[in-house]
Design an enzyme around this catalytic site. Structure first.
Site, PDB file in Angstrom:
ATOM      1  CE1 TYR A   8      -4.512 -20.772   1.785  1.00 26.81           C
ATOM      2  CE2 TYR A   8      -5.757 -18.967   0.843  1.00 26.81           C
ATOM      3  CZ  TYR A   8      -5.077 -19.527   1.895  1.00 26.81           C
ATOM      4  OH  TYR A   8      -4.977 -18.848   3.071  1.00 26.81           O
TER       5      TYR A   8
ATOM      6  NE  ARG B  85       5.827 -26.257   3.064  1.00 29.72           N
ATOM      7  CZ  ARG B  85       6.926 -26.717   3.652  1.00 29.72           C
ATOM      8  NH1 ARG B  85       7.436 -27.916   3.337  1.00 29.72           N
ATOM      9  NH2 ARG B  85       7.519 -25.990   4.582  1.00 29.72           N
TER      10      ARG B  85
ATOM     11  NE  ARG C 276      -0.212 -17.718   9.904  1.00 28.99           N
ATOM     12  CZ  ARG C 276      -1.108 -17.703   8.920  1.00 28.99           C
ATOM     13  NH1 ARG C 276      -1.312 -16.600   8.235  1.00 28.99           N
ATOM     14  NH2 ARG C 276      -1.796 -18.765   8.628  1.00 28.99           N
TER      15      ARG C 276
ATOM     16  CD  GLU D 283       0.053 -20.934  10.963  1.00 25.39           C
ATOM     17  OE1 GLU D 283      -0.745 -20.296  11.674  1.00 25.39           O
ATOM     18  OE2 GLU D 283       0.100 -20.820   9.728  1.00 25.39           O
TER      19      GLU D 283
ATOM     20  NE  ARG E  13      -4.083  -1.927   1.961  1.00 24.43           N
ATOM     21  CZ  ARG E  13      -4.208  -2.796   2.976  1.00 24.43           C
ATOM     22  NH1 ARG E  13      -3.481  -2.653   4.076  1.00 24.43           N
ATOM     23  NH2 ARG E  13      -5.067  -3.787   2.893  1.00 24.43           N
TER      24      ARG E  13
HETATM   25  N1  UDP Z   1       4.159 -13.627   3.083  1.00 22.09           N
HETATM   26  C1  UDP Z   1       5.401 -13.134   3.390  1.00 22.09           C
HETATM   27  N2  UDP Z   1       5.587 -12.527   4.608  1.00 22.09           N
HETATM   28  C2  UDP Z   1       4.609 -12.394   5.500  1.00 22.09           C
HETATM   29  C3  UDP Z   1       3.327 -12.889   5.177  1.00 22.09           C
HETATM   30  C4  UDP Z   1       3.137 -13.509   3.960  1.00 22.09           C
HETATM   31  O1  UDP Z   1       6.335 -13.240   2.610  1.00 22.09           O
HETATM   32  O2  UDP Z   1       4.837 -11.834   6.591  1.00 22.09           O
HETATM   33  C5  UDP Z   1       3.966 -14.295   1.763  1.00 22.09           C
HETATM   34  C6  UDP Z   1       4.285 -15.786   1.826  1.00 22.09           C
HETATM   35  O3  UDP Z   1       4.861 -16.148   0.596  1.00 22.09           O
HETATM   36  C7  UDP Z   1       2.922 -16.418   1.977  1.00 22.09           C
HETATM   37  C8  UDP Z   1       2.053 -15.503   1.110  1.00 22.09           C
HETATM   38  O4  UDP Z   1       2.620 -14.201   1.328  1.00 22.09           O
HETATM   39  O5  UDP Z   1       2.892 -17.759   1.518  1.00 22.09           O
HETATM   40  C9  UDP Z   1       0.571 -15.511   1.461  1.00 22.09           C
HETATM   41  O6  UDP Z   1       0.408 -15.119   2.816  1.00 22.09           O
HETATM   42  P1  UDP Z   1      -0.953 -15.194   3.582  1.00 22.09           P
HETATM   43  O7  UDP Z   1      -0.853 -14.426   4.847  1.00 22.09           O
HETATM   44  O8  UDP Z   1      -2.069 -14.884   2.647  1.00 22.09           O
HETATM   45  O9  UDP Z   1      -1.019 -16.699   3.934  1.00 22.09           O
HETATM   46  P2  UDP Z   1      -2.192 -17.462   4.651  1.00 22.09           P
HETATM   47  O10 UDP Z   1      -2.796 -16.538   5.640  1.00 22.09           O
HETATM   48  O11 UDP Z   1      -3.111 -17.810   3.566  1.00 22.09           O
HETATM   49  O12 UDP Z   1      -1.502 -18.580   5.277  1.00 22.09           O
END
Ligand code: UDP
Length: 364
Positions: free
Chosen positions: A345, A245, A276, A299, A172
């Site tokens: 997904y 995965r 996370r 996670e 953004r």
């Molecule tokens: N991603 C990243 N850094 C972050 C969060 C996400 O590089 O802090 C990238 C990473 O490649 C991930 C993709 O963005 O697989 C999608 O993230 P998202 O948060 O959408 O994943 P979800 O919540 O679906 O697990």
């Protein structure tokens, strides 16, 4: 005999069953797990609603879907804010002007934007996740926030991955730090399990029932089967095993009222094994002060091997063509829906929309 046997009591199965039941059809729902709600399953642990299979934040741009889900649960107005922990420093994520200010110091918005433009690279072949990200945010930000996270998440170099994985995350040019750009967002205040239980109200559900272990028995119950399990397992892997995965969630109860500032902190540093940390009580902000303890989930991404839970489909050309081979041989009295059966997904609103559409198509 029922009209529909629905294999899987997750969001797809529950939405399909509810719609058909409301139109006078008979449904039986079975699930091999000992609980309903699939991966949105949540349960109350010492007064805190814990998302057992990863954080689920309901968000959608569709007023129709938002109205639909609110028939089954009261939602709060939670909006997801995420911080990224880079070497112990916390940054606003996804990348926005607040992130840039924390990185580069106080400047006017115009100066921040000028510097942001200057660090972006002029990659022209930005088909891979790595090239796309460097073109969008520049090398420094890519290395800090994206490289390590993505490598841990997918178990491979980001240069080997398609950009479609990351384009769902916004970049953004303003100070909007909401993770999702959706019009509507919230969390069911009584938990997702209660929401799915309300969807299934009055519908017969049998748990601990493994369809694939005894499929002729279950098939004999219904004219049509709605299958939401893994597509390759259904066909006994005859066109090959599909890649996923997996994740390992470590839930911890901590004797402190609050662990982190927001529900989700991302951990992109390569040496940190998890991606996370989730502090669940933030999802229902009105309950933040109710307990002197808190529940935090770490996670850990994992290589998928048979027997583990499947979370993220690895959508490359090879996997897409395997899925296509399976899709072509789905028997005519079967409907395949949801993440596992369609190898897609899905966000929650998308899976509900697809179940509503599949059900309504049958009713036409
Ligand atoms: N991603 C990243 N850094 C972050 C969060 C996400 O590089 O802090 C990238 C990473 O490649 C991930 C993709 O963005 O697989 C999608 O993230 P998202 O948060 O959408 O994943 P979800 O919540 O679906 O697990």
């Amino acid at each position: 005999m029922v009209d529909y046997l629905i294999v899987g009591a997750g969001l797809y199965g529950a939405t399909f069953a509810r719609t058909m039941t409301d139109h006078g059809k008979t449904c039986l729902v079975i699930d091999k797990r000992s609980h309903i709600a699939g991966n949105v399953f949540s349960k109350t642990v010492d007064g805190i609603e814990v998302h057992q299979y990863g954080p689920h934040i309901f968000h959608t741009n569709s007023e129709m879907i938002w109205d639909h889900v609110r028939q089954f649960a009261t939602f709060n107005d939670y909006r997801h804010k995420v911080l990224s922990d880079v070497n112990g420093d916390k940054y606003s994520f996804p990348i926005n002007l607040k992130t840039l200010e924390s990185l580069w110091g106080e400047m006017s918005d115009a100066e921040l934007l000028k510097k942001f433009e200057s660090v972006k690279s002029a990659h022209t072949h930005n088909e891979t996740l790595e090239d796309w990200a460097i073109a969008e945010v520049g090398e420094e930000i890519y290395r800090k926030f994206i490289y390590g996270y993505t490598k841990k998440q997918w178990g491979t170099e980001p240069a080997n991955l398609p950009r479609s994985i990351i384009t769902r995350i916004p970049v953004r040019n303003n100070r909007d730090d909401n993770y999702h750009a959706a019009r509507f967002s919230g969390i069911p205040v009584d938990g997702y399990t209660s929401m799915v239980a309300n969807m299934l109200d009055g519908i017969r559900v049998i748990l601990d029932a493994d369809y694939l272990e005894n499929r002729s028995f279950w098939d004999s119950w219904a004219r049509t089967v709605v299958y939401t399990g893994p597509v390759d397992e259904f066909f006994d892997y005859e066109h090959g095993e599909m890649k996923w995965r997996s994740l390992n969630f470590q839930h911890r109860m901590l004797k402190t009222p609050q662990f982190q500032d927001v529900a989700q902190v991302n951990h992109p540093d390569e040496h940190v094994p998890y991606t996370r940390s989730i502090e669940h009580k933030h999802f229902v902000p009105s309950t933040m002060g109710d307990t002197q303890h808190t529940v935090v989930t770490l996670e850990y991404p994992q290589k998928y091997i048979r027997g583990l839970e499947k979370y993220y489909p690895v959508c490359d050309d090879e996997q897409r063509s395997i899925y296509e081979a399976y899709r072509k041989i789905i028997p005519s009295n079967f409907i395949f829906g949801g993440r596992l059966a369609t190898y897609r997904y899905y966000d929650m609103d998308q899976v509900i929309a697809s179940a509503l559409s599949d059900a309504r198509n049958r009713l036409c």
